[in-house]
Design a protein around this motif. Structure first.
Motif, short mmCIF file in Angstrom:
data_model
loop_
_atom_site.label_atom_id
_atom_site.label_comp_id
_atom_site.label_asym_id
_atom_site.label_seq_id
_atom_site.Cartn_x
_atom_site.Cartn_y
_atom_site.Cartn_z
N ASN A 26 0.85 -1.22 0.00
CA ASN A 26 0.00 0.00 0.00
C ASN A 26 0.87 1.26 0.00
O ASN A 26 0.39 2.34 -0.32
CB ASN A 26 -0.94 0.01 1.21
CG ASN A 26 -0.21 0.14 2.52
OD1 ASN A 26 0.79 -0.52 2.73
ND2 ASN A 26 -0.69 1.01 3.39
N LEU A 27 2.18 1.11 0.34
CA LEU A 27 3.10 2.25 0.31
C LEU A 27 3.64 2.51 -1.09
O LEU A 27 4.31 3.52 -1.32
CB LEU A 27 4.29 1.98 1.24
CG LEU A 27 3.97 1.78 2.71
CD1 LEU A 27 5.23 1.34 3.46
CD2 LEU A 27 3.40 3.06 3.30
N ARG A 29 3.99 3.54 -4.95
CA ARG A 29 3.40 4.64 -5.74
C ARG A 29 2.33 4.15 -6.71
O ARG A 29 1.41 4.88 -7.03
CB ARG A 29 4.50 5.42 -6.48
CG ARG A 29 5.37 4.55 -7.36
CD ARG A 29 6.53 5.35 -7.95
NE ARG A 29 7.47 4.43 -8.60
CZ ARG A 29 8.36 4.81 -9.50
NH1 ARG A 29 8.46 6.07 -9.88
NH2 ARG A 29 9.19 3.92 -10.03
N ARG A 32 -0.94 4.01 -4.77
CA ARG A 32 -1.49 5.37 -4.53
C ARG A 32 -2.13 5.89 -5.81
O ARG A 32 -3.23 6.44 -5.80
CB ARG A 32 -0.40 6.31 -4.02
CG ARG A 32 0.02 5.99 -2.58
CD ARG A 32 0.71 7.18 -1.91
NE ARG A 32 2.01 7.42 -2.52
CZ ARG A 32 3.16 6.86 -2.09
NH1 ARG A 32 3.14 6.01 -1.08
NH2 ARG A 32 4.29 7.15 -2.67
N GLU B 234 13.70 5.00 -6.61
CA GLU B 234 12.50 4.42 -5.99
C GLU B 234 12.85 3.01 -5.49
O GLU B 234 12.24 2.02 -5.89
CB GLU B 234 11.35 4.37 -6.99
CG GLU B 234 10.71 5.72 -7.26
CD GLU B 234 9.82 6.21 -6.11
OE1 GLU B 234 9.39 5.38 -5.28
OE2 GLU B 234 9.57 7.43 -6.05
N HIS B 249 10.90 4.54 2.05
CA HIS B 249 9.53 4.24 2.50
C HIS B 249 9.34 4.11 4.00
O HIS B 249 8.22 4.14 4.47
CB HIS B 249 9.04 2.98 1.80
CG HIS B 249 8.99 3.16 0.33
ND1 HIS B 249 7.96 3.85 -0.29
CD2 HIS B 249 9.88 2.84 -0.64
CE1 HIS B 249 8.21 3.90 -1.59
NE2 HIS B 249 9.36 3.31 -1.83
N ALA B 252 7.14 6.51 5.35
CA ALA B 252 5.94 6.79 4.55
C ALA B 252 4.70 6.07 5.07
O ALA B 252 3.61 6.26 4.57
CB ALA B 252 6.18 6.40 3.10
N ALA B 253 4.88 5.26 6.09
CA ALA B 253 3.76 4.43 6.56
C ALA B 253 2.53 5.30 6.84
O ALA B 253 1.43 5.01 6.40
CB ALA B 253 4.16 3.67 7.81
N ALA B 256 0.38 6.54 3.76
CA ALA B 256 -0.48 5.63 2.99
C ALA B 256 -1.45 4.85 3.89
O ALA B 256 -2.20 4.03 3.41
CB ALA B 256 0.39 4.66 2.21
#
Lengths: 257, 257
Positions: A26-27, A29, A32, B234, B249, B252-253, B256
């Motif tokens: 779910n993280l 891109r 999203r 990425e 990431h 980033a938890a 999202a």
């Protein structure tokens, strides 16, 4: 506490949940983009076509895990996963529901089932998952399913996001996802209890965490492959391309010779 | 000619060479970037670190093929590949020469050998190659090595391009490549002759072409993973990152959730 003292069940569970919070797809891109309405029709087609391979191999993966479980009770529990995906009669089951989605996106079932056009990077990731469940310990095989701890929330976001943003999907074509959350919740709770009960040593507990990290990478890698091929439009040779897209490399041989 | 009439040896060879011209990884944008001096030091580090896993698994792959060959003469020929990579004494062999490159790029041998930091997409592709050689027919296992038909030219371009553009590589650190062309030429000619002699039916000939397509995808997928992680920055969670690069990431938890 020494480095190899076992973690408490509560601490191991917290490590597993943190692993999901840091590594679940779910993280990514692409997720999203998919949920927020940023995907083109062709990107959603590519996602559904490629993810069919993952869906179609889940019952094979679960049958592989079934071969690793020594206890009748554990096999009875695990068997439910295969029933969920393969169904109990014609037209039933998760794989069939996924095909309703690819139907609605204009693919023939023969083409989808052939998996001819899927991304090699997606195929290699899914095949690695099946092989992991065949070759590792039963504890690791079960632990690699723990990504389902994190899927119910994401499925909710995905369905509401996709229905809100894409006129080419509907509750009917997304039926796969409407069935999954209760199944995933039941399965994940069972798998978590199995891992907490069977990872006795610190070394086994670390293998459980590594198995979840591995599975997060299996999911992440599929989305990386989709992004490169269909968002960046750098598809590897030989895969499905939307109508009108040029074959990226077949003409390039001269260039690089 | 009916669709299942066998192709002539000359036509099958032409199909294999065209497959390479359309799918070999010299067509990949990462290779063009690497040869033309477009890669940063960190990108060359990432390439060498990740490709170590491929190099290190080649003798395992070749030992796997050795288990599939019924003829003593064929095994004697194939054994040369393992000798080339593993060497005949301490400090010798292709894997050792690859480690000289990763040494020169600042990696400890323990870290490189651990393969802890490599990209999951690269690992899955390499593991798929070994599994292909274990599970498919001996003909397909041999045919999957035919990418070596195309490597000598590319190696020449790579070495001259890298020496011209990067002051952090030298003939010594690229010693791996100076040894490979005659070995690859010998091995590829033998494998091509084996495939032409052993693919009797049209169906077997199609499997030979498919095996080469598969292997091209194994190489291509590794470069796609490198591009996403280190050119686009990425990187998937948990892989090697150059000093100073943020973990993409882990923070980033929240975003999202």
């Amino acid at each position: 506490m020494s480095d190899d003292a076992p973690l408490s069940a509560a601490y191991l569970e917290a490590r597993l949940r943190r692993t999901g919070a840091e590594r679940y797809h779910n993280l990514h891109r692409f997720h999203r983009r998919l949920h927020s309405g940023g995907c083109s029709y062709e990107e959603v087609q590519a996602w559904a076509l490629n993810r069919y391979y993952y869906q179609s191999m889940i019952p094979i993966k679960d049958a592989t895990v079934l071969t690793r479980l020594a206890s009748i009770e554990d096999r009875r529990e695990w068997r439910k996963r295969i029933e969920d995906h393969d169904g109990t009669k014609e037209g039933d089951g998760g794989v069939e529901r996924w095909l309703k989605l690819t139907d609605s996106l204009g693919f023939s079932r023969d083409y989808v089932r052939s998996t001819e056009g899927i991304l090699p990077g997606a195929r290699f990731a899914v095949d690695a998952y099946v092989e992991f469940c065949r070759a590792r310990t039963p504890l690791e095989a079960v632990a690699s399913s723990l990504t389902e701890l994190f899927s119910p929330t994401v499925i909710g976001e995905r369905v509401s996001g996709m229905l809100a943003h894409y006129d080419f999907v509907s509750r009917e074509t997304l039926a796969y996802f409407s069935q999954r959350p209760p199944q995933a919740k039941r399965d994940a709770e069972w798998a978590l209890a199995f891992c907490l009960a069977n990872a006795h040593t610190r070394a086994q507990q670390e293998l459980v965490v590594k198995a979840l990290e591995f599975k997060c990478a299996v999911l992440w890698t599929q989305l990386d492959a989709l992004w490169t091929a269909y968002v960046e439009r750098e598809a590897p040779p030989g895969v499905w391309l939307p109508a009108g897209w040029p074959q990226a490399h077949s003409g390039a041989a001269g260039v690089a010779a």
